[in-house]
Design a protein around this motif. Structure first.
Motif, PDB file in Angstrom:
ATOM      1  N   GLU A  13       0.834  -1.206   0.000  1.00 51.81           N
ATOM      2  CA  GLU A  13       0.000   0.000   0.000  1.00 51.81           C
ATOM      3  C   GLU A  13       0.865   1.250   0.000  1.00 51.81           C
ATOM      4  N   ASN A  16       2.645   1.798  -3.357  1.00 48.32           N
ATOM      5  CA  ASN A  16       1.721   2.192  -4.411  1.00 48.32           C
ATOM      6  C   ASN A  16       1.129   3.579  -4.195  1.00 48.32           C
ATOM      7  N   SER A  17       1.530   4.251  -3.126  1.00 50.81           N
ATOM      8  CA  SER A  17       1.069   5.618  -2.878  1.00 50.81           C
ATOM      9  C   SER A  17       2.061   6.606  -3.488  1.00 50.81           C
ATOM     10  N   ASP A  18       1.653   7.873  -3.575  1.00 50.27           N
ATOM     11  CA  ASP A  18       2.554   8.902  -4.089  1.00 50.27           C
ATOM     12  C   ASP A  18       3.767   9.080  -3.184  1.00 50.27           C
ATOM     13  N   ASN A  60       4.114   3.038  -7.812  1.00 52.02           N
ATOM     14  CA  ASN A  60       2.784   3.095  -8.402  1.00 52.02           C
ATOM     15  C   ASN A  60       2.806   3.297  -9.908  1.00 52.02           C
TER      16      ASN A  60
END
Length: 71
Positions: A13, A16-18, A60
């Motif tokens: 998580e 996959n975040s900025d 991401n």
């Protein structure tokens, strides 16, 4: 779900975040710079290529991940 599965999911998580993308880019840049310092600028092209391949696999960049996996 075990402890390791939970940790893996949280790590995915984050990556996959900025914020995860920024952090992974920072770390890859530092690693590439260290490798260039160690192995010399004559290997810079190979190091940059490896850095880009790693960047496509981490973070991401889902479109890039699909492209790499299809090769």
């Amino acid at each position: 779900m075990g402890v390791f599965d939970s940790a893996k999911n949280k790590a995915n998580e984050f990556l996959n975040s900025d914020a995860g993308e920024q952090k992974s880019d920072e770390l890859l840049d530092k690693a590439a710079d260290a490798a260039k310092a160690r192995f010399g600028e004559d290997k810079a092209g190979h190091i940059d290529k490896a850095r880009e391949a790693a960047d496509q696999r981490i973070g991401n960049n889902s479109d890039a991940n699909l492209e790499v996996e299809q090769r």
